[in-house]
Scaffold this motif. Structure first.
Motif, PDB file in Angstrom:
ATOM      1  N   LEU A 169      45.210  -3.565  87.115  1.00  0.00           N
ATOM      2  CA  LEU A 169      45.137  -4.247  86.078  1.00  0.00           C
ATOM      3  C   LEU A 169      43.818  -5.000  86.404  1.00  0.00           C
ATOM      4  O   LEU A 169      44.339  -6.391  87.071  1.00  0.00           O
ATOM      5  CB  LEU A 169      46.149  -4.480  85.317  1.00  0.00           C
ATOM      6  N   LEU A 170      42.912  -4.432  85.034  1.00  0.00           N
ATOM      7  CA  LEU A 170      41.648  -6.009  85.633  1.00  0.00           C
ATOM      8  C   LEU A 170      41.411  -6.810  83.901  1.00  0.00           C
ATOM      9  O   LEU A 170      42.142  -6.020  82.985  1.00  0.00           O
ATOM     10  CB  LEU A 170      40.850  -5.048  86.194  1.00  0.00           C
ATOM     11  N   GLY A 171      41.948  -7.478  84.061  1.00  0.00           N
ATOM     12  CA  GLY A 171      40.762  -8.664  82.895  1.00  0.00           C
ATOM     13  C   GLY A 171      41.207 -10.139  82.432  1.00  0.00           C
ATOM     14  O   GLY A 171      41.924 -10.435  83.597  1.00  0.00           O
ATOM     15  N   GLU A 172      40.446 -10.713  81.647  1.00  0.00           N
ATOM     16  CA  GLU A 172      40.855 -12.636  81.888  1.00  0.00           C
ATOM     17  C   GLU A 172      41.926 -12.148  81.846  1.00  0.00           C
ATOM     18  O   GLU A 172      43.082 -11.692  81.532  1.00  0.00           O
ATOM     19  CB  GLU A 172      40.159 -12.758  80.432  1.00  0.00           C
ATOM     20  N   SER A 173      42.316 -13.646  82.022  1.00  0.00           N
ATOM     21  CA  SER A 173      43.821 -14.388  81.284  1.00  0.00           C
ATOM     22  C   SER A 173      43.933 -13.862  80.207  1.00  0.00           C
ATOM     23  O   SER A 173      43.318 -14.512  79.282  1.00  0.00           O
ATOM     24  CB  SER A 173      43.982 -16.092  82.659  1.00  0.00           C
ATOM     25  N   ALA A 282      47.410  -6.802  89.750  1.00  0.00           N
ATOM     26  CA  ALA A 282      46.763  -7.151  88.797  1.00  0.00           C
ATOM     27  C   ALA A 282      45.940  -8.332  89.218  1.00  0.00           C
ATOM     28  O   ALA A 282      46.387  -9.359  89.849  1.00  0.00           O
ATOM     29  CB  ALA A 282      47.782  -7.249  86.928  1.00  0.00           C
ATOM     30  N   THR A 283      45.106  -8.396  88.657  1.00  0.00           N
ATOM     31  CA  THR A 283      44.544  -9.923  89.303  1.00  0.00           C
ATOM     32  C   THR A 283      43.165  -9.843  88.303  1.00  0.00           C
ATOM     33  O   THR A 283      42.334  -9.538  87.672  1.00  0.00           O
ATOM     34  CB  THR A 283      43.362  -9.429  90.668  1.00  0.00           C
ATOM     35  N   PRO A 312      39.963  -5.345  78.008  1.00  0.00           N
ATOM     36  CA  PRO A 312      38.554  -5.948  77.290  1.00  0.00           C
ATOM     37  C   PRO A 312      39.428  -7.565  76.626  1.00  0.00           C
ATOM     38  O   PRO A 312      40.318  -7.757  75.759  1.00  0.00           O
ATOM     39  CB  PRO A 312      38.312  -5.292  76.404  1.00  0.00           C
ATOM     40  N   PRO A 313      38.743  -8.422  77.177  1.00  0.00           N
ATOM     41  CA  PRO A 313      38.760  -8.902  76.316  1.00  0.00           C
ATOM     42  C   PRO A 313      38.700  -9.958  75.226  1.00  0.00           C
ATOM     43  O   PRO A 313      38.440  -8.677  74.221  1.00  0.00           O
ATOM     44  CB  PRO A 313      37.722 -11.204  76.791  1.00  0.00           C
ATOM     45  N   LEU A 314      39.404 -10.704  74.389  1.00  0.00           N
ATOM     46  CA  LEU A 314      39.571 -10.243  72.740  1.00  0.00           C
ATOM     47  C   LEU A 314      38.464 -10.856  71.708  1.00  0.00           C
ATOM     48  O   LEU A 314      38.646 -10.027  71.091  1.00  0.00           O
ATOM     49  CB  LEU A 314      41.038 -11.710  72.187  1.00  0.00           C
ATOM     50  N   ARG A 315      37.683 -11.434  72.791  1.00  0.00           N
ATOM     51  CA  ARG A 315      36.606 -11.096  71.212  1.00  0.00           C
ATOM     52  C   ARG A 315      35.737 -10.727  71.322  1.00  0.00           C
ATOM     53  O   ARG A 315      35.000 -10.439  70.309  1.00  0.00           O
ATOM     54  CB  ARG A 315      35.997 -13.084  72.415  1.00  0.00           C
TER      55      ARG A 315
END
Ligand code: ATP
Ligand code: MG
Length: 453
Positions: A169-173, A282-283, A312-315
């Motif tokens: 799982l990839l994605g911003e914090s 995840a990272t 995907p990021p929230l923005r």
């Protein structure tokens, strides 16, 4: 439980005949509009047989069609079989057009009507099961989000859940990596077995190995009894290795062996212990560039990343911003018994304009304090700690034409985000036609706005 069939007919002879034909069911009757609707409300029959030629106008199908119309409006899933005189095909077709399931011409033949009712009932049951299935299937109920972007990720995760493939799982914090890991586990055949999470970044390097693999008594000073590690605790279930990018390079070889051979050795132990575990990693780091900098083993990278999922990021999912904000508003309003009920329009715009670097976690924090801080029932940008969009430095404008241009292009951009980059929806939100939208995009040189539909 016997299924109920509603027979709408003013002819007592026909009523009796149908009752004899449909002995497998609980048959109830009505002979006009009022009683038909009353019986519909009371028994909620899945199947209705409806005589089209009813008083006050038996020669004409108008009253029958009116009842049909109201049945479909009230209970759209009802299967209505219309019964007509033998020369009244025209009205029968009209009824089908209105949403009747099938039609049947008098005189009534017992076997045929039995078969028709039976089939209608089966179809109705199938439809009912399907609708329940599709509701639970869009499952992953922890994950709030309507945007196409997040739904795509959910669909991918659902497919992966049934397999044992290692998922990365990839994605911003704060984008929901842990939520997805748990959801995948809950939708997998291992759901009744343990879900064990370990954060590789939060455990000191020298302890991580024994934390993961366990240790034998006497393995090191202080190891006074044999202790199993997180991996063994997850036996049969799912192991979630959070922040795998922070796994010390020294431990990576041992991890790789576990992943490839599905056996482990406790620290200080000599026995190989077989493990049956699904692994999700995840990272928020860029593992690929870590591989090229040689801080992450390439072989381990391919092993953990058999099936990467990028959250995907929230923005990038405007639609979800408002949905999540409302969801958290309701949760915190309950929790803190607060008054806040809604967002002001400026608050909505401020949320849409904000970049959300902390993603959903930031959203939670902002909403929690907003719910506590808000004076009235309406949350303002200030309560959220956000700047009202209009208070951002507005460049001085040349003239009215330019003001209009700025406002229009901003509105287009916002609608485009809201519509999840779908052009038809964007146009709809703006109340213009698609060609008008395209000519505006052209006029304002908004090259980044492209059709995704
Ligand atoms: N789609 C979602 N719907 C509802 N809540 C969500 C969603 N995604 C995340 N959350 C909530 O947001 C918070 C952050 O999610 P999570 O801990 O899964 O993020 P993360 O990607 O693991 O972040 P980090 O990299 O900082 O560990 C959690 O409280 C979680 O419940
Ligand atoms: Mg996390």
């Amino acid at each position: 439980m016997t299924d109920t069939i509603l027979v709408v007919d003013d002819d007592l002879g026909i009523q009796k005949q149908l009752k004899w034909s449909l002995t497998d069911y609980n048959v109830v009757f009505a002979d006009d509009h009022t009683s038909a609707i009353a019986q519909l409300r009371r028994f909620e029959p899945k199947v209705v047989t409806l005589d089209l030629g009813l008083p006050p106008d038996p020669a004409n199908a108008s009253e029958g069609l009116r009842i049909l119309h109201d049945i479909i409006a009230l209970a759209p899933r009802t299967k209505v079989i219309v019964v007509t005189g033998n020369s009244d095909k025209q009205n029968a077709l009209k009824a089908i057009d209105f949403g009747a399931y099938d039609f049947y011409q008098k005189p009534i033949d017992s076997d045929t009507i039995k078969l028709l009712v039976h089939r209608a009932l089966n179809l109705s049951k199938l439809e009912h099961e399907n609708s329940i299935l599709s509701r639970t299937r869009s499952g992953m109920s922890r994950i709030v989000g309507n945007s196409e972007a997040i739904q795509k990720v959910v669909r991918r995760a659902e497919k992966i859940a049934n397999t044992d493939i290692s998922t990365l799982l990839l994605g911003e914090s704060g984008t929901g990596k842990e939520v997805f890991a748990r959801s995948i586990h809950e939708h997998s055949p291992r759901k009744d077995k343990p879900f064990v999470a370990i954060n590789c970044a939060s455990i000191p390097e020298n302890l991580l190995e024994s934390e993961l693999f366990g240790y034998e008594k006497g393995a090191f000073t202080g190891a006074n009894k044999t202790t199993i590690g997180k991996i063994e605790t997850a036996q049969g279930g799912t192991l979630f290795l959070d922040e795998i990018g922070d796994m010390p390079i020294g431990l990576q070889a041992k991890m790789l062996r576990f992943l490839q051979e599905r056996v482990i050795e406790r620290v200080g132990g000599r026995n190989e212990i077989p493990v049956d575990i699904r692994v999700i990693c995840a990272t928020h780091r860029d593992l690929q560039s870590m591989v090229s900098q040689e801080t992450f083993r390439e072989d381990l990278y391919y092993r953990v990343g058999e099936m990467p999922i990028m959250i995907p990021p929230l923005r990038e999912r405007d639609q979800d911003i408002i949905l999540l904000a409302r969801t958290f508003l309701n949760i915190y309003r309950e929790e803190f018994k607060a008054k806040a009920k809604s967002f002001s329009e400026t608050a909505v715009n401020a949320m849409l304009a904000h970049k959300w670097p902390g993603n959903i976690r930031e959203m939670q924090n902002k909403l929690k304090s907003a719910v506590i801080m808000a004076e009235g029932t309406v949350i303002q940008p200030d309560d959220l700690g956000l700047m009202p969009v209009d208070a951002h430095d507005e460049p001085e404008t040349l003239n009215l034409r330019e003001v209009r241009e700025i406002a229009e292009s901003r509105a287009i951009r916002r609608a485009y985000q809201k519509a999840d980059k779908n052009m038809s929806k964007t146009a709809e939100l703006l109340g213009v036609t698609r060609p008008t939208l395209y000519s505006l995009i052209d006029k304002y040189h908004m090259e980044d706005i492209k059709s995704s539909d």
